[in-house]
Design a protein around this motif. Structure first.
Motif, mmCIF file in Angstrom:
data_model
loop_
_atom_site.group_PDB
_atom_site.id
_atom_site.type_symbol
_atom_site.label_atom_id
_atom_site.label_comp_id
_atom_site.label_asym_id
_atom_site.label_seq_id
_atom_site.Cartn_x
_atom_site.Cartn_y
_atom_site.Cartn_z
ATOM 1 N N GLY A 1 3.317 8.624 -0.246
ATOM 2 C CA GLY A 1 2.701 9.284 0.899
ATOM 3 C C GLY A 1 1.644 10.291 0.522
ATOM 4 O O GLY A 1 0.827 10.689 1.354
ATOM 5 N N LEU A 2 1.623 10.722 -0.743
ATOM 6 C CA LEU A 2 0.642 11.703 -1.194
ATOM 7 C C LEU A 2 -0.610 11.068 -1.775
ATOM 8 O O LEU A 2 -1.575 11.753 -2.079
ATOM 9 N N GLN A 3 -0.617 9.763 -1.929
ATOM 10 C CA GLN A 3 -1.791 9.087 -2.492
ATOM 11 C C GLN A 3 -2.918 9.067 -1.468
ATOM 12 O O GLN A 3 -2.687 9.019 -0.265
ATOM 13 N N GLU A 4 -4.145 9.099 -1.961
ATOM 14 C CA GLU A 4 -5.320 9.097 -1.102
ATOM 15 C C GLU A 4 -5.421 7.762 -0.362
ATOM 16 O O GLU A 4 -5.344 6.703 -0.967
ATOM 17 N N LYS A 5 -5.605 7.847 0.963
ATOM 18 C CA LYS A 5 -5.680 6.626 1.766
ATOM 19 C C LYS A 5 -7.032 6.466 2.443
ATOM 20 O O LYS A 5 -7.314 5.423 3.000
ATOM 21 N N ARG A 6 -7.843 7.509 2.393
ATOM 22 C CA ARG A 6 -9.149 7.420 3.053
ATOM 23 C C ARG A 6 -10.010 6.359 2.397
ATOM 24 O O ARG A 6 -10.048 6.231 1.178
ATOM 25 N N GLY A 7 -10.677 5.572 3.213
ATOM 26 C CA GLY A 7 -11.611 4.587 2.697
ATOM 27 C C GLY A 7 -10.965 3.275 2.289
ATOM 28 O O GLY A 7 -11.642 2.365 1.880
ATOM 29 N N LYS A 8 -9.645 3.178 2.407
ATOM 30 C CA LYS A 8 -8.982 1.928 2.039
ATOM 31 C C LYS A 8 -8.681 1.138 3.302
ATOM 32 O O LYS A 8 -8.137 1.661 4.263
ATOM 33 N N ALA A 9 -9.026 -0.122 3.269
ATOM 34 C CA ALA A 9 -8.729 -0.990 4.398
ATOM 35 C C ALA A 9 -7.247 -1.307 4.402
ATOM 36 O O ALA A 9 -6.591 -1.310 3.364
ATOM 37 N N SER A 10 -6.714 -1.595 5.560
ATOM 38 C CA SER A 10 -5.286 -1.903 5.653
ATOM 39 C C SER A 10 -4.940 -3.153 4.859
ATOM 40 O O SER A 10 -3.843 -3.277 4.336
ATOM 41 N N SER A 11 -5.894 -4.091 4.733
ATOM 42 C CA SER A 11 -5.628 -5.296 3.950
ATOM 43 C C SER A 11 -5.455 -4.955 2.477
ATOM 44 O O SER A 11 -4.683 -5.581 1.775
ATOM 45 N N THR A 12 -6.176 -3.934 2.003
ATOM 46 C CA THR A 12 -6.045 -3.510 0.610
ATOM 47 C C THR A 12 -4.648 -2.975 0.357
ATOM 48 O O THR A 12 -4.026 -3.293 -0.641
ATOM 49 N N ILE A 13 -4.146 -2.177 1.279
ATOM 50 C CA ILE A 13 -2.800 -1.637 1.146
ATOM 51 C C ILE A 13 -1.784 -2.770 1.168
ATOM 52 O O ILE A 13 -0.862 -2.811 0.378
ATOM 53 N N GLN A 14 -1.982 -3.728 2.058
ATOM 54 C CA GLN A 14 -1.079 -4.865 2.142
ATOM 55 C C GLN A 14 -1.118 -5.691 0.861
ATOM 56 O O GLN A 14 -0.094 -6.127 0.363
ATOM 57 N N ASP A 15 -2.306 -5.896 0.307
ATOM 58 C CA ASP A 15 -2.435 -6.648 -0.932
ATOM 59 C C ASP A 15 -1.687 -5.983 -2.067
ATOM 60 O O ASP A 15 -1.057 -6.647 -2.871
ATOM 61 N N SER A 16 -1.734 -4.657 -2.129
ATOM 62 C CA SER A 16 -1.044 -3.963 -3.212
ATOM 63 C C SER A 16 0.460 -4.117 -3.072
ATOM 64 O O SER A 16 1.169 -4.205 -4.059
ATOM 65 N N SER A 17 0.992 -4.169 -1.828
ATOM 66 C CA SER A 17 2.428 -4.367 -1.665
ATOM 67 C C SER A 17 2.801 -5.796 -2.061
ATOM 68 O O SER A 17 3.861 -6.023 -2.626
ATOM 69 N N ARG B 1 0.874 18.611 6.676
ATOM 70 C CA ARG B 1 0.683 17.159 6.691
ATOM 71 C C ARG B 1 1.223 16.532 5.409
ATOM 72 O O ARG B 1 1.901 15.509 5.445
ATOM 73 N N TRP B 2 0.939 17.161 4.252
ATOM 74 C CA TRP B 2 1.438 16.649 2.973
ATOM 75 C C TRP B 2 2.965 16.662 2.935
ATOM 76 O O TRP B 2 3.577 15.715 2.452
ATOM 77 N N ILE B 3 3.554 17.724 3.453
ATOM 78 C CA ILE B 3 5.017 17.833 3.478
ATOM 79 C C ILE B 3 5.604 16.706 4.319
ATOM 80 O O ILE B 3 6.560 16.042 3.914
ATOM 81 N N ALA B 4 5.009 16.476 5.488
ATOM 82 C CA ALA B 4 5.494 15.400 6.366
ATOM 83 C C ALA B 4 5.359 14.041 5.697
ATOM 84 O O ALA B 4 6.290 13.218 5.737
ATOM 85 N N HIS B 5 4.214 13.790 5.051
ATOM 86 C CA HIS B 5 3.997 12.510 4.366
ATOM 87 C C HIS B 5 4.999 12.347 3.221
ATOM 88 O O HIS B 5 5.551 11.264 3.015
ATOM 89 N N TYR B 6 5.241 13.418 2.485
ATOM 90 C CA TYR B 6 6.174 13.365 1.349
ATOM 91 C C TYR B 6 7.594 13.082 1.837
ATOM 92 O O TYR B 6 8.303 12.265 1.251
ATOM 93 N N LYS B 7 8.006 13.739 2.909
ATOM 94 C CA LYS B 7 9.351 13.523 3.451
ATOM 95 C C LYS B 7 9.514 12.091 3.958
ATOM 96 O O LYS B 7 10.583 11.502 3.836
ATOM 97 N N LYS B 8 8.448 11.544 4.527
ATOM 98 C CA LYS B 8 8.515 10.201 5.103
ATOM 99 C C LYS B 8 8.402 9.104 4.048
ATOM 100 O O LYS B 8 9.156 8.129 4.076
ATOM 101 N N GLU B 9 7.461 9.254 3.073
ATOM 102 C CA GLU B 9 7.144 8.167 2.155
ATOM 103 C C GLU B 9 7.319 8.496 0.683
ATOM 104 O O GLU B 9 7.096 7.645 -0.168
ATOM 105 N N GLY B 10 7.681 9.742 0.369
ATOM 106 C CA GLY B 10 7.812 10.124 -1.033
ATOM 107 C C GLY B 10 6.443 10.270 -1.684
ATOM 108 O O GLY B 10 5.462 10.591 -1.016
ATOM 109 N N LEU B 11 6.369 10.022 -2.993
ATOM 110 C CA LEU B 11 5.112 10.189 -3.729
ATOM 111 C C LEU B 11 4.002 9.287 -3.219
ATOM 112 O O LEU B 11 2.829 9.649 -3.267
#
Length: 105
Positions: free
Chosen positions: A55-71, A43-53
């Motif tokens: 993709g390896l950051q912890e995403k559990r517990g984060k709302a999608s709005s939080t991710i959008q806000d950071s972008s 899973r980590w390999i797939a995430h890394y290939k798709k999104e780079g570093l």
């Protein structure tokens, strides 16, 4: 009794990715060496290939709005830095012109 989920740092995940990419190790061997299941490594390999570093950051517990806000924050930061660059370029031009006029006098 519930099984407790472990959380891994991006550095730990990167170590597994490095073993896969640079040492040519398989995910099952990496899993045995790092005491994790091979499916996690896959899973980590797939995430890394798709999104780079990212993709390896912890995403559990984060709302999608939080991710959008950071972008959005990243976009705002880029715009601010571009404006700062443009300002500094103009400042350099003005300083060059001032030096040229001083030399002429």
């Amino acid at each position: 009794m519930e099984k407790k989920r472990r959380t891994f740092t991006a550095e730990f995940k990167m170590k597994a990715i490095e073993m896969y990419l640079h040492r040519g190790m398989g995910s099952k061997r990496i899993g045995k060496e790092l005491d994790i299941t091979y499916s996690i490594v896959d899973r980590w390999i797939a995430h890394y290939k798709k999104e780079g570093l990212i993709g390896l950051q912890e995403k559990r517990g984060k709302a999608s709005s939080t991710i959008q806000d950071s972008s959005n924050t990243s976009d705002e930061k880029i715009e601010r830095l571009e404006a700062e660059n443009a300002y500094l370029k103009k400042l350099l031009e003005v300083k060059k012109e001032m030096r040229l006029t001083e030399k002429r006098q």
